[in-house]
Scaffold this motif. Structure first.
Motif, PDB file in Angstrom:
ATOM      1  N   ALA A  33       0.821  -1.224   0.000  1.00  0.00           N
ATOM      2  CA  ALA A  33       0.000   0.000   0.000  1.00  0.00           C
ATOM      3  C   ALA A  33       0.852   1.269   0.000  1.00  0.00           C
ATOM      4  O   ALA A  33       0.321   2.359  -0.226  1.00  0.00           O
ATOM      5  CB  ALA A  33      -0.919  -0.014   1.225  1.00  0.00           C
ATOM      6  N   ASN A  34       2.163   1.134   0.276  1.00  0.00           N
ATOM      7  CA  ASN A  34       3.015   2.331   0.412  1.00  0.00           C
ATOM      8  C   ASN A  34       4.279   2.240  -0.441  1.00  0.00           C
ATOM      9  O   ASN A  34       5.322   2.772  -0.072  1.00  0.00           O
ATOM     10  CB  ASN A  34       3.404   2.522   1.879  1.00  0.00           C
ATOM     11  N   ARG A  35       4.169   1.542  -1.557  1.00  0.00           N
ATOM     12  CA  ARG A  35       5.359   1.261  -2.371  1.00  0.00           C
ATOM     13  C   ARG A  35       6.067   2.552  -2.823  1.00  0.00           C
ATOM     14  O   ARG A  35       7.280   2.670  -2.697  1.00  0.00           O
ATOM     15  CB  ARG A  35       4.950   0.407  -3.579  1.00  0.00           C
ATOM     16  N   GLU A  36       5.300   3.501  -3.303  1.00  0.00           N
ATOM     17  CA  GLU A  36       5.902   4.751  -3.810  1.00  0.00           C
ATOM     18  C   GLU A  36       6.657   5.470  -2.676  1.00  0.00           C
ATOM     19  O   GLU A  36       7.792   5.921  -2.846  1.00  0.00           O
ATOM     20  CB  GLU A  36       4.784   5.638  -4.411  1.00  0.00           C
ATOM     21  N   LEU A  37       6.028   5.526  -1.501  1.00  0.00           N
ATOM     22  CA  LEU A  37       6.651   6.183  -0.347  1.00  0.00           C
ATOM     23  C   LEU A  37       7.960   5.484   0.038  1.00  0.00           C
ATOM     24  O   LEU A  37       8.983   6.126   0.286  1.00  0.00           O
ATOM     25  CB  LEU A  37       5.666   6.153   0.838  1.00  0.00           C
ATOM     26  N   LEU A  38       7.932   4.168   0.079  1.00  0.00           N
ATOM     27  CA  LEU A  38       9.094   3.417   0.553  1.00  0.00           C
ATOM     28  C   LEU A  38      10.221   3.363  -0.477  1.00  0.00           C
ATOM     29  O   LEU A  38      11.389   3.258  -0.118  1.00  0.00           O
ATOM     30  CB  LEU A  38       8.681   1.991   0.950  1.00  0.00           C
ATOM     31  N   GLU A  39       9.868   3.428  -1.756  1.00  0.00           N
ATOM     32  CA  GLU A  39      10.899   3.222  -2.777  1.00  0.00           C
ATOM     33  C   GLU A  39      11.419   4.516  -3.389  1.00  0.00           C
ATOM     34  O   GLU A  39      12.415   4.494  -4.113  1.00  0.00           O
ATOM     35  CB  GLU A  39      10.365   2.273  -3.874  1.00  0.00           C
ATOM     36  N   ASN A  40      10.749   5.619  -3.107  1.00  0.00           N
ATOM     37  CA  ASN A  40      11.229   6.904  -3.649  1.00  0.00           C
ATOM     38  C   ASN A  40      11.984   7.637  -2.528  1.00  0.00           C
ATOM     39  O   ASN A  40      11.373   8.145  -1.588  1.00  0.00           O
ATOM     40  CB  ASN A  40      10.033   7.735  -4.128  1.00  0.00           C
ATOM     41  N   PRO A  41      13.312   7.701  -2.622  1.00  0.00           N
ATOM     42  CA  PRO A  41      14.099   8.299  -1.526  1.00  0.00           C
ATOM     43  C   PRO A  41      13.684   9.737  -1.206  1.00  0.00           C
ATOM     44  O   PRO A  41      13.829  10.181  -0.078  1.00  0.00           O
ATOM     45  CB  PRO A  41      15.538   8.262  -2.035  1.00  0.00           C
ATOM     46  N   ARG A  42      13.151  10.447  -2.210  1.00  0.00           N
ATOM     47  CA  ARG A  42      12.763  11.835  -1.944  1.00  0.00           C
ATOM     48  C   ARG A  42      11.522  11.905  -1.061  1.00  0.00           C
ATOM     49  O   ARG A  42      11.253  12.925  -0.436  1.00  0.00           O
ATOM     50  CB  ARG A  42      12.544  12.599  -3.253  1.00  0.00           C
ATOM     51  N   LEU A  43      10.764  10.827  -1.015  1.00  0.00           N
ATOM     52  CA  LEU A  43       9.603  10.779  -0.111  1.00  0.00           C
ATOM     53  C   LEU A  43       9.964  10.082   1.204  1.00  0.00           C
ATOM     54  O   LEU A  43       9.425  10.403   2.266  1.00  0.00           O
ATOM     55  CB  LEU A  43       8.444  10.011  -0.775  1.00  0.00           C
ATOM     56  N   ALA A  44      10.871   9.130   1.106  1.00  0.00           N
ATOM     57  CA  ALA A  44      11.204   8.328   2.294  1.00  0.00           C
ATOM     58  C   ALA A  44      12.030   9.121   3.319  1.00  0.00           C
ATOM     59  O   ALA A  44      12.006   8.808   4.510  1.00  0.00           O
ATOM     60  CB  ALA A  44      11.965   7.077   1.879  1.00  0.00           C
ATOM     61  N   TYR A  45      12.766  10.139   2.840  1.00  0.00           N
ATOM     62  CA  TYR A  45      13.609  10.935   3.753  1.00  0.00           C
ATOM     63  C   TYR A  45      13.129  12.382   3.765  1.00  0.00           C
ATOM     64  O   TYR A  45      12.608  12.883   2.763  1.00  0.00           O
ATOM     65  CB  TYR A  45      15.077  10.887   3.300  1.00  0.00           C
ATOM     66  N   ASP A  46      13.343  13.052   4.908  1.00  0.00           N
ATOM     67  CA  ASP A  46      12.975  14.476   4.964  1.00  0.00           C
ATOM     68  C   ASP A  46      14.170  15.338   4.528  1.00  0.00           C
ATOM     69  O   ASP A  46      15.236  14.815   4.188  1.00  0.00           O
ATOM     70  CB  ASP A  46      12.443  14.859   6.365  1.00  0.00           C
ATOM     71  N   GLU A  47      13.988  16.661   4.588  1.00  0.00           N
ATOM     72  CA  GLU A  47      15.035  17.537   4.046  1.00  0.00           C
ATOM     73  C   GLU A  47      16.330  17.474   4.861  1.00  0.00           C
ATOM     74  O   GLU A  47      17.410  17.764   4.359  1.00  0.00           O
ATOM     75  CB  GLU A  47      14.522  18.991   3.890  1.00  0.00           C
ATOM     76  N   ASP A 223      22.827  17.015  15.227  1.00  0.00           N
ATOM     77  CA  ASP A 223      23.385  18.079  14.389  1.00  0.00           C
ATOM     78  C   ASP A 223      23.340  17.740  12.907  1.00  0.00           C
ATOM     79  O   ASP A 223      23.160  18.627  12.081  1.00  0.00           O
ATOM     80  CB  ASP A 223      24.832  18.372  14.809  1.00  0.00           C
ATOM     81  N   SER A 224      23.543  16.452  12.580  1.00  0.00           N
ATOM     82  CA  SER A 224      23.443  16.101  11.158  1.00  0.00           C
ATOM     83  C   SER A 224      23.235  14.606  10.986  1.00  0.00           C
ATOM     84  O   SER A 224      23.542  13.810  11.877  1.00  0.00           O
ATOM     85  CB  SER A 224      24.686  16.550  10.382  1.00  0.00           C
ATOM     86  N   VAL A 225      22.692  14.280   9.820  1.00  0.00           N
ATOM     87  CA  VAL A 225      22.526  12.872   9.437  1.00  0.00           C
ATOM     88  C   VAL A 225      23.644  12.545   8.461  1.00  0.00           C
ATOM     89  O   VAL A 225      23.892  13.296   7.515  1.00  0.00           O
ATOM     90  CB  VAL A 225      21.140  12.661   8.768  1.00  0.00           C
ATOM     91  N   LEU A 226      24.340  11.425   8.724  1.00  0.00           N
ATOM     92  CA  LEU A 226      25.439  11.024   7.838  1.00  0.00           C
ATOM     93  C   LEU A 226      24.861  10.235   6.665  1.00  0.00           C
ATOM     94  O   LEU A 226      24.038   9.337   6.874  1.00  0.00           O
ATOM     95  CB  LEU A 226      26.434  10.152   8.612  1.00  0.00           C
ATOM     96  N   ARG A 227      25.277  10.580   5.465  1.00  0.00           N
ATOM     97  CA  ARG A 227      24.766   9.881   4.284  1.00  0.00           C
ATOM     98  C   ARG A 227      25.847   8.954   3.745  1.00  0.00           C
ATOM     99  O   ARG A 227      26.982   9.398   3.536  1.00  0.00           O
ATOM    100  CB  ARG A 227      24.332  10.887   3.229  1.00  0.00           C
ATOM    101  N   LEU A 228      25.471   7.705   3.507  1.00  0.00           N
ATOM    102  CA  LEU A 228      26.428   6.708   3.022  1.00  0.00           C
ATOM    103  C   LEU A 228      26.083   6.300   1.598  1.00  0.00           C
ATOM    104  O   LEU A 228      24.910   6.329   1.208  1.00  0.00           O
ATOM    105  CB  LEU A 228      26.399   5.455   3.907  1.00  0.00           C
ATOM    106  N   PHE A 229      27.092   5.886   0.834  1.00  0.00           N
ATOM    107  CA  PHE A 229      26.882   5.310  -0.506  1.00  0.00           C
ATOM    108  C   PHE A 229      26.050   6.217  -1.422  1.00  0.00           C
ATOM    109  O   PHE A 229      25.216   5.726  -2.185  1.00  0.00           O
ATOM    110  CB  PHE A 229      26.205   3.935  -0.398  1.00  0.00           C
ATOM    111  N   GLU A 230      26.198   7.510  -1.281  1.00  0.00           N
ATOM    112  CA  GLU A 230      25.511   8.487  -2.128  1.00  0.00           C
ATOM    113  C   GLU A 230      23.995   8.501  -1.943  1.00  0.00           C
ATOM    114  O   GLU A 230      23.260   9.010  -2.792  1.00  0.00           O
ATOM    115  CB  GLU A 230      25.863   8.298  -3.613  1.00  0.00           C
ATOM    116  N   HIS A 231      23.480   7.927  -0.851  1.00  0.00           N
ATOM    117  CA  HIS A 231      22.043   7.988  -0.592  1.00  0.00           C
ATOM    118  C   HIS A 231      21.638   9.413  -0.224  1.00  0.00           C
ATOM    119  O   HIS A 231      22.434  10.167   0.335  1.00  0.00           O
ATOM    120  CB  HIS A 231      21.664   7.063   0.567  1.00  0.00           C
ATOM    121  N   VAL A 232      20.383   9.769  -0.490  1.00  0.00           N
ATOM    122  CA  VAL A 232      19.950  11.128  -0.148  1.00  0.00           C
ATOM    123  C   VAL A 232      19.663  11.258   1.348  1.00  0.00           C
ATOM    124  O   VAL A 232      19.599  12.361   1.885  1.00  0.00           O
ATOM    125  CB  VAL A 232      18.716  11.599  -0.965  1.00  0.00           C
TER     126      VAL A 232
END
Ligand SMILES: Cc1cc2nc3c(=O)[nH]c(=O)nc-3n(C[C@H](O)[C@H](O)[C@H](O)COP(=O)(O)OP(=O)(O)OC[C@H]3O[C@@H](n4cnc5c(N)ncnc54)[C@H](O)[C@@H]3O)c2cc1C
Length: 411
Positions: A33-47, A223-232
């Motif tokens: 029911a939430n495939r788009e939310l879970l698979e689209n990194p721009r929706l799955a993560y906040d700014e 203070d910040s979120v660390l991003r690994l492997f070029e993930h957003v």
């Protein structure tokens, strides 16, 4: 029932099947029911790079449903309402879950409380005055925790941490910076390790205490979120504590003896990593076996070429070795042995073998092996990451060599 489940001869296949049925019944419909939310990194993560509110809500729904079904808190102490399960259960359920779902599906991972974010032995060390509030919130899945030990200048050598706690009145004032803390951006409570006796810490006899810090306490900041492997986005953070005041009741376990709790947790994490890696490697091998059995090149299925089939055979050997050594080590731990050398070997071997298996599976599937669709890349990232998290392969070898030098050459 728990005593039988914890015995060294225990078999957890019923438990693994129960979890698999729960995932199919409760989690897969949520994923669908939430495939788009879970698979689209721009929706799955906040700014800021942490998980977005709708994703966190899905996580909470899975945790609470799993807690109600009796799975989520199975590694928490029995006196708190958990099942107090041991090392073999930990290996078995993570192997079973990871084999079932494969990599890159964050919702199923919420079914089992992980010691760094959910109910574990650590809750048994929390002051009884917090049992009806903090402990119950974590046991039910309503709230999560995080585990703040590593710092910018203290990773492998965690004893060299510089976060300090000073006793003032009826409480403690904490100052310092934590790095890599998984889930800190979303946790309601942070387990924070801090130096409380400099001399004991210098001599490495103690001097580090564990504190429970509500993350809304003034002075605590992610203070910040660390991003690994070029993930957003990501789940690891840098957090700071500036004059964070907490009452005496928020000391966890024994004053100055918090480092032992960290080691217990990290040991727990190493067996979890082994289960996760064996399960995921099995999943990858099955996918590659299926694909290479139908893909053709030069008039034959590619599995007919030794260059392909031997890579699958090498992977099978490593999975068998990984599983066998993990189960042996888990049984030793459940018998009350320390199994230090064995646990370090298990952590290094299973994580490195998993990485090699994913790499081979990607190779034998050609270009398709690199696609998001086949999901190997996600497992390959995970396997690469766990060769560092919870203690690097080099530190495992250092520990194994130390055991050998102390005369432990038993196998
Ligand atoms: C994804 C992820 C999640 C994490 N989650 C958490 C968490 O929730 N909470 C937390 O507290 N920490 C967490 N960590 C931190 C993790 O425990 C550390 O990254 C790990 O202990 C290694 O420390 P470091 O990264 O500072 O590497 P360093 O200690 O700087 O090591 C760098 C290199 O030097 C090598 N090295 C160091 N000492 C030796 C030695 N004696 N002999 C040989 N080689 C050596 C290492 O093997 C490595 O290759 C996480 C890390 C990652 C990557």
């Amino acid at each position: 029932m728990t005593a039988m489940l914890n015995s060294a001869a225990a078999d957890y296949s019923d438990l693994v099947e129960g979890i698999a049925a729960f995932v199919k019944r409760k989690v897969v419909p949520l994923e669908d029911a939430n495939r788009e939310l879970l698979e689209n990194p721009r929706l799955a993560y906040d700014e800021k790079g942490g998980y977005s509110a709708p994703v966190l809500d899905l996580f909470r729904q899975v945790r609470e449903a799993s807690a109600e079904a009796g799975y989520y808190a199975m590694f928490a102490p029995e006196e708190l309402g958990g099942a107090g399960l041991g090392a073999l259960a930990l290996f078995s359920v993570w192997e079973g879950l990871s084999h079932l779902v494969g990599p890159g599906r964050p919702l199923p991972d919420q079914v089992i409380g992980h010691w760094t974010s959910g109910p574990s032995f650590l809750l048994g060390e929390v002051d009884p005055s917090l049992h009806d509030s903090v402990v119950q919130e974590v046991m039910s899945g309503a709230a999560t925790v995080c585990f703040g030990m590593s710092e910018p200048d203290a990773g492998s050598d965690a004893w060299s941490m510089s976060t300090r706690a000073v006793h003032v009145g009826d409480g403690w004032v904490l100052n310092g910076t934590k790095q890599w803390t998984s889930n800190a951006a979303h946790a309601k409570y942070a387990f924070i390790w801090a130096v409380t006796d400099e001399e004991m810490r210098r001599e490495r006899t103690g001097g580090i205490t564990l504190f429970l810090v509500p993350t809304d306490t003034p002075g605590f900041a992610v203070d910040s979120v660390l991003r690994l492997f070029e993930h957003v986005g990501g789940n690891e953070t840098i957090s700071s504590l500036t004059d964070v005041y907490i009452p005496d009741t928020h000391v966890v376990g024994t004053l100055h003896q918090g480092f032992a709790l960290a080691l217990q947790g990290v040991s727990n994490g190493r067996m979890y990593n082994a289960g996760h890696c064996v399960g995921m490697a099995r999943w990858a091998l099955e996918e590659a076996n299926r694909y290479t059995g139908v893909r053709t090149a030069f008039g034959k299925t590619i599995a007919d070429y030794q260059g392909v089939s031997f890579q699958l055979a090498d992977s099978a050997m490593e999975i068998y070795a990984s599983k066998t050594m993990s189960v042996d080590c888990a049984r030793r731990l459940d018998r009350g042995e320390q199994a230090r050398k064995e646990l370090n070997m298990v952590k290094a071997y299973t994580t490195e073998a998993c990485f090699r298996v994913f790499d081979r599976c990607m190779q034998v599937c050609g270009g398709m092996g690199l696609t998001n669709e086949m999901r190997f890349v996600s497992g390959w990232h995970f396997a690469r990451m766990v060769r560092i998290a919870d203690g690097t392969g080099e530190v495992m070898r250092r520990n194994i060599a130390n055991s050998l030098r102390k005369g432990d050459l038993a196998f």
